[in-house]
Write a protein that holds these residues in place. Structure first.
Motif, PDB file in Angstrom:
ATOM      1  N   UNK B 200     138.429 -28.050 111.374  1.00  0.00           N
ATOM      2  CA  UNK B 200     137.145 -28.709 111.118  1.00  0.00           C
ATOM      3  C   UNK B 200     136.379 -28.918 112.419  1.00  0.00           C
ATOM      4  N   UNK B 201     135.076 -28.687 112.360  1.00  0.00           N
ATOM      5  CA  UNK B 201     134.234 -28.993 113.515  1.00  0.00           C
ATOM      6  C   UNK B 201     134.258 -30.486 113.798  1.00  0.00           C
ATOM      7  N   UNK B 202     134.350 -31.282 112.737  1.00  0.00           N
ATOM      8  CA  UNK B 202     134.487 -32.734 112.855  1.00  0.00           C
ATOM      9  C   UNK B 202     133.418 -33.371 113.730  1.00  0.00           C
ATOM     10  N   UNK B 203     132.195 -32.898 113.577  1.00  0.00           N
ATOM     11  CA  UNK B 203     131.098 -33.607 114.245  1.00  0.00           C
ATOM     12  C   UNK B 203     131.059 -35.022 113.685  1.00  0.00           C
ATOM     13  N   UNK B 204     130.631 -35.967 114.527  1.00  0.00           N
ATOM     14  CA  UNK B 204     130.731 -37.370 114.116  1.00  0.00           C
ATOM     15  C   UNK B 204     129.792 -37.706 112.966  1.00  0.00           C
ATOM     16  N   UNK B 205     128.650 -37.031 112.883  1.00  0.00           N
ATOM     17  CA  UNK B 205     127.744 -37.259 111.758  1.00  0.00           C
ATOM     18  C   UNK B 205     128.109 -36.273 110.650  1.00  0.00           C
ATOM     19  N   UNK B 206     128.510 -36.793 109.499  1.00  0.00           N
ATOM     20  CA  UNK B 206     128.856 -35.914 108.380  1.00  0.00           C
ATOM     21  C   UNK B 206     127.584 -35.238 107.854  1.00  0.00           C
ATOM     22  N   UNK B 207     127.758 -34.315 106.932  1.00  0.00           N
ATOM     23  CA  UNK B 207     126.599 -33.613 106.347  1.00  0.00           C
ATOM     24  C   UNK B 207     125.704 -34.608 105.613  1.00  0.00           C
ATOM     25  N   UNK B 257     128.301 -27.987 116.044  1.00  0.00           N
ATOM     26  CA  UNK B 257     129.388 -27.062 116.432  1.00  0.00           C
ATOM     27  C   UNK B 257     129.538 -25.909 115.450  1.00  0.00           C
ATOM     28  N   UNK B 258     128.477 -25.603 114.722  1.00  0.00           N
ATOM     29  CA  UNK B 258     128.529 -24.515 113.754  1.00  0.00           C
ATOM     30  C   UNK B 258     128.629 -24.989 112.314  1.00  0.00           C
ATOM     31  N   UNK B 259     129.175 -26.188 112.120  1.00  0.00           N
ATOM     32  CA  UNK B 259     129.326 -26.705 110.744  1.00  0.00           C
ATOM     33  C   UNK B 259     127.983 -26.685 110.028  1.00  0.00           C
ATOM     34  N   UNK B 260     126.944 -27.065 110.771  1.00  0.00           N
ATOM     35  CA  UNK B 260     125.617 -27.198 110.167  1.00  0.00           C
ATOM     36  C   UNK B 260     124.817 -25.902 110.281  1.00  0.00           C
ATOM     37  N   UNK B 261     125.542 -24.801 110.504  1.00  0.00           N
ATOM     38  CA  UNK B 261     124.927 -23.476 110.378  1.00  0.00           C
ATOM     39  C   UNK B 261     125.099 -22.975 108.948  1.00  0.00           C
ATOM     40  N   UNK B 262     125.669 -23.809 108.122  1.00  0.00           N
ATOM     41  CA  UNK B 262     125.754 -23.556 106.691  1.00  0.00           C
ATOM     42  C   UNK B 262     125.031 -24.722 106.024  1.00  0.00           C
ATOM     43  N   UNK B 263     124.239 -24.418 104.998  1.00  0.00           N
ATOM     44  CA  UNK B 263     123.476 -25.486 104.331  1.00  0.00           C
ATOM     45  C   UNK B 263     124.392 -26.185 103.331  1.00  0.00           C
ATOM     46  N   UNK B 362     141.230 -19.338  96.843  1.00  0.00           N
ATOM     47  CA  UNK B 362     140.777 -20.575  96.194  1.00  0.00           C
ATOM     48  C   UNK B 362     141.000 -21.811  97.063  1.00  0.00           C
ATOM     49  N   UNK B 363     140.559 -21.734  98.313  1.00  0.00           N
ATOM     50  CA  UNK B 363     140.481 -22.937  99.147  1.00  0.00           C
ATOM     51  C   UNK B 363     139.033 -23.101  99.569  1.00  0.00           C
ATOM     52  N   UNK B 364     138.704 -24.204 100.224  1.00  0.00           N
ATOM     53  CA  UNK B 364     137.294 -24.427 100.558  1.00  0.00           C
ATOM     54  C   UNK B 364     136.752 -23.262 101.377  1.00  0.00           C
ATOM     55  N   UNK B 365     135.489 -23.016 101.202  1.00  0.00           N
ATOM     56  CA  UNK B 365     134.839 -21.927 101.921  1.00  0.00           C
ATOM     57  C   UNK B 365     134.893 -22.173 103.421  1.00  0.00           C
ATOM     58  N   UNK B 366     135.066 -21.111 104.176  1.00  0.00           N
ATOM     59  CA  UNK B 366     134.972 -21.229 105.630  1.00  0.00           C
ATOM     60  C   UNK B 366     133.512 -21.105 106.053  1.00  0.00           C
ATOM     61  N   UNK B 367     133.279 -21.214 107.352  1.00  0.00           N
ATOM     62  CA  UNK B 367     131.906 -21.139 107.847  1.00  0.00           C
ATOM     63  C   UNK B 367     131.885 -20.758 109.305  1.00  0.00           C
ATOM     64  N   UNK B 368     130.966 -21.381 110.033  1.00  0.00           N
ATOM     65  CA  UNK B 368     130.813 -21.062 111.445  1.00  0.00           C
ATOM     66  C   UNK B 368     131.369 -22.225 112.262  1.00  0.00           C
ATOM     67  N   UNK B 369     132.253 -21.941 113.178  1.00  0.00           N
ATOM     68  CA  UNK B 369     132.697 -22.975 114.112  1.00  0.00           C
ATOM     69  C   UNK B 369     132.693 -22.352 115.496  1.00  0.00           C
TER      70      UNK B 369
END
Lengths: 156, 763
Positions: B200-207, B257-263, B362-369
């Protein structure tokens, strides 16, 4: 139910739900510096002072705060700005989301500990997570700030 | 006149004061206080079909405004990946549908006046699921009879080798040189498989996102995002409304950190506002952010490296199997970096091959990190190169010195680009000194029974996506001659607003304080692909340089008009336009004020930039660890790093980027692991189970810079944001081997794995 407390020096009276955590009450009062990073007392972002002592407001029942003095970063603007300048001089303010909780604890630490060394600092602030800085810039800022306070104290 | 250059100066971030005093500048601080609270009902099953969903009782809860199910949403598929259109990521999502593809997939959207009502309504929605067998092992996903995306309206816009009827999100094959011959001529061949986990990118502010209709009745969406412009297209696709009806605004964001490169969060409140006409807000909990988001792709990377007995690397063959999870966001693109940004560290090799498969599970989608696939490939390559060194009985630093890419080298596996700027050799040399390699390699036994050792790793990344990304910038002259710099790149805390102003200040020969920065609002900001792919400094920076150049010409030309002379007779020094003959001059202040009076010359410029190449930054990292052989616990004592990011624009911000990336890399190396139970339920749903490094875990980190000069970058700069996460996992794994002879090929390097390895070696 009714609650009465002192928020940043001002008396506040409100009718609240008994299961409300302190964090939600504070944001409802417009204290937007108080952030939530997790829900499990694991990140330190929601730190505020209750009777001068740091607590995690996300899991602190509001009812426990009845009759107490609460301080958020809004009530410490001058000190926040003073330390914040040291943080910014390292480029360690970054996204800023963890800054309020971190700065609250830095201020609490400088009030509580006399001449903390590096290990004391790391230990005291261990509960404050930050994902941007890798902690080094924060440490440099804290050390320089403490040194600055000391030299101020010596009247330099 | 600006006495000191702003570029290369460690100035404070422009927004620092608001950020250190806790001002309300983030999405949730700015949301209307009376907006609807939106929450999501999530699937408890990894794979299931909704047979019935009854929302009647939920709708009766006082304060509930709406409950939406799959019956209510548009039926054309889209991707949430923030990428340039046409996206490489497949269009495989609907806002809601009856098929649940992972635990946490969304079954219903609930909106109400307050959180309590919404929480109650969520409990009252009755769903009858038909539970299906999930595909949970990504090694068995390809051509499995169970399909994650059996639907016929699934589509891939780009030819990335995707086939939903084979659970394939992408596949690629590329090679150069005569691989067979090169391996045949190798005296030693190392062939191993390395496994990196989802993190997880684990940025302090969640989506989080809020939305409302503005005075022009347009859907306005304020969101914590790195991809402001792409969000507009994603919403248009998802909601099936024209882009002209949507406005997206990015306030300050609490890390990405890439997490928010996915909407991840935007479509839900936007849909609620569209349907109800009311403002709406969705704030993800940390649990949701841990379990239904956009983490790093888990990968298994098989590396085969051949070398002569003297240590000349002849060939590299790399195969990556990437797990994109339930949806394909960033699946086809991340994996490309796994080979193309790891193999070229050793571009002197005569032959290479890179192949990959990206599979649905069937696990959560990956993204950009951060690191975006390169991190996974570099863990494999940099571990394998150390294994090779040990097989050759060579110092791993020496083997690297012999084989690394140097300035001017052609990089066949990096799309044939040439390393026009490369100080990797100097980075390596310097990091060895910083960690005292020659004295500390491989290990020292401490008096307390612990073992201290050192480990090395190299890294590269890119600077923007070559031949694709664009960045534009607008600068205008205001009253009294201060400038507005408008950008479309999203500052996510890294300080791009500041460093771009530093560049503009040098171009316009003023102080950075004379430049105000504004971004990002899709209605008013110039277009930018977004803040990802290590593109902002390199690409948006160059757009700043170009725009300032055009603006300077306009200032000069208007100045000449006021001075009643020809434009080629004047020059501009930042404070005044003056005749070269020094006959006459006019100050910028007067010129700016006059421009607002009986004038038809707009003192305004806007330019766009793109790059056919993506110059790699380079880096060397060295870890000193202490291992307790009684428990297998590994502790980082010191980390040293030297980065070549070209010219350093702001030394403080570049240093903190590097230290932050190293911190995340240490987490990835030692602790962080998204894991699931046999039913596909996440075991890492909070910060208690998913442990991030604290300030007690990172040791002492020191960073230095060895700058090359990139001729195509602004002021010679390349990128820095991503490369910095890449060295800790292999450097620490290599240090562990150097300490106790245990080779950890699967992250994280837990005490159990090290201890079991020690036991096995003793047998």
């Amino acid at each position: 139910m009714e609650i009465k407390l002192w928020l940043n020096g001002k008396a506040v009276r409100d009718d609240v739900s008994p299961d409300m955590p302190l964090l939600e009450f504070l944001r409802k009062q417009g204290m937007y510096s108080v952030k939530r990073g997790c829900e499990t007392s694991g990140c330190g972002l929601c730190s505020v002072l209750v009777e001068g002592k740091p607590v995690l407001s996300c899991t602190y029942p509001l009812m426990r705060a009845d009759g107490t003095h609460i301080t958020t970063l809004e009530g410490l603007e001058k000190e926040a700005e003073e330390f914040g300048a040291f943080l910014a001089d390292e480029g360690a303010d970054q996204c800023g989301f963890c800054n309020p909780g971190f700065i609250i604890n830095v201020i609490a630490m400088t009030r509580e500990l006399e001449n903390p060394d590096e290990e004391d600092i790391k230990e005291y602030l261990a509960g404050n997570l930050c994902r941007c800085t890798g902690f080094m810039g924060q440490l440099r800022a804290v050390k320089k700030y403490i040194e600055h306070k000391r030299s101020e104290g010596r009247g330099e | 006149m600006n006495e000191n250059n702003a570029v290369n100066r460690p100035i404070r971030k422009k927004d620092y004061k608001a950020l250190v005093t806790g001002k309300p500048v983030y999405t949730d601080d700015l949301a209307p206080k009376d907006c609807l609270v939106v929450k999501l009902l999530r699937s408890p099953h990894a794979h299931a079909l909704i047979e019935e969903i009854d929302t009647d009782r939920a709708m009766k809860v006082p304060g509930i405004e709406a409950v939406f199910t799959y019956k209510d949403v548009p039926q054309s598929r889209f991707t949430l990946a923030g990428q340039t259109y046409p996206e490489a990521s497949p269009y495989d999502r609907l806002i809601l549908e009856n098929r649940m593809r992972h635990v946490g997939d969304v079954a219903a959207i609930v909106a109400g006046e307050n959180e309590k009502a919404v929480d109650r309504a969520l409990k009252l929605i009755k769903v009858k699921y038909k539970v299906l067998t999930p595909v949970l092992d990504f090694r068995k996903a390809k051509d499995n009879e169970i399909l994650v995306h059996p639907e016929d309206n699934w589509k891939a816009l780009c030819p990335v080798g995707a086939d939903n009827k084979r659970n394939l999100c992408a596949r690629e094959e590329s090679e150069g040189g005569d691989l067979e011959k090169a391996f045949a001529e190798s005296d030693v061949i190392v062939e191993e498989t390395y496994h990196t986990k989802a993190n997880q990118q684990a940025m302090m502010e969640t989506f989080r996102t809020f939305s409302y209709f503005d005075i022009y009745n347009r859907l306005t969406v304020v969101s914590a995002t790195q991809i402001t412009f792409h969000v507009r297209r994603i919403l248009s696709n998802a909601l099936d409304i024209p882009k002209s009806q949507i406005r997206v605004i990015k306030p300050r964001i609490g890390g990405g950190f890439g997490a928010k490169q996915t909407a991840v969060s935007e479509i839900y409140p936007a849909f609620v506002t569209l349907k109800t006409g009311k403002s709406a807000k969705l704030v993800f909990t940390r649990e949701e952010t841990q379990t239904a988001s956009s983490p790093r792709h888990e990968m298994e990377v098989r590396v085969k490296i051949g070398a002569t007995k003297e240590g000349k690397i002849k060939a590299i063959d790399l195969y990556a199997l990437s797990n994109t999870g339930a949806y394909g966001e960033h699946g086809p693109t991340t994996v490309g970096l796994t080979g193309h940004k790891s193999i070229p560290i050793y571009s002197k090799a005569e032959a290479f091959r890179f192949t990959c498969d990206v599979v649905y599970t069937n696990v959560m989608s990956a993204g950009a990190y951060r690191g975006y696939g390169a991190t996974q490939g570099i863990f494999a390559i940099e571990s394998a190169v150390d294994e090779l060194a040990h097989r050759l009985d060579m110092d791993p630093a020496k083997l690297r010195e012999m084989n690394i890419t140097r300035e001017g080298d052609l990089m066949p596996a990096y799309f044939g680009e040439r390393a026009n700027s490369c100080a990797l050799d100097r980075c390596l040399e310097r990091v060895k000194k910083m960690i005292d390699w020659d004295n500390k390699y491989p290990r020292r036994y401490m008096e307390n029974g612990k073992i201290r050792s050192v480990g090395l790793a190299l890294a590269m990344q890119g600077s923007s996506i070559a031949g694709l990304d664009v960045a534009s910038v607008t600068v205008k002259v205001n009253d009294d001659g201060f400038y507005s710099l408008m950008i479309g790149a999203s500052d996510m805390g890294t300080g791009c607003d500041t460093i771009l102003a530093q560049m503009a200040a040098d171009c316009l020969m003023c102080e950075p304080e004379n430049i105000v920065v504004y971004g990002v609002d899709t209605d008013t900001s110039p277009y930018d692909s977004g803040s990802y792919a290590s593109s902002t400094t390199y690409l948006t920076g160059m757009a700043v340089v170009k725009t300032c150049r055009s603006l300077t010409e306009k200032i000069k030309s208007y100045g000449a008009k006021l001075l009643k002379c020809r434009a080629d007779e004047v020059d501009f020094d930042g404070e005044r336009v003056y005749m070269v003959s020094e006959e006459k001059s006019i100050s910028l202040k007067d010129l700016a004020n006059l421009s607002m009076n009986f004038n038809d010359n707009a003192l305004y410029a806007s330019e766009m930039h793109t790059s056919p190449i993506s110059p790699p930054p380079f880096m060397a990292g060295a870890a000193e660890v202490e291992i307790d052989p009684e428990t297998g616990k590994t502790e980082v004592i010191k980390y040293r790093a030297v980065v070549d990011c070209g010219t350093v624009i702001n030394p403080n911000l570049a240093r903190v980027q590097t230290e932050g990336g190293i911190g995340q890399g240490i987490g990835m190396a030692l602790f962080e692991d998204i894991s699931y139970n046999e039913k596909g339920v996440s075991r890492s749903n909070s910060f208690m189970q998913y442990r991030l490094p604290t300030r007690l875990d990172v040791g002492d980190v020191k960073v230095e810079f060895e700058s090359s000069y990139e001729p195509t970058g602004p002021f010679g700069a390349k990128s820095i944001g991503e490369i910095v996460i890449n060295t800790p996992p292999p450097a620490i794994a290599n240090a562990v081997y150097n300490a106790v002879g245990v080779r950890i090929r699967e992250l994280p390097i837990s005490p159990e794995k090290v201890y079991m390895g020690i036991i096995k070696n003793e047998d």
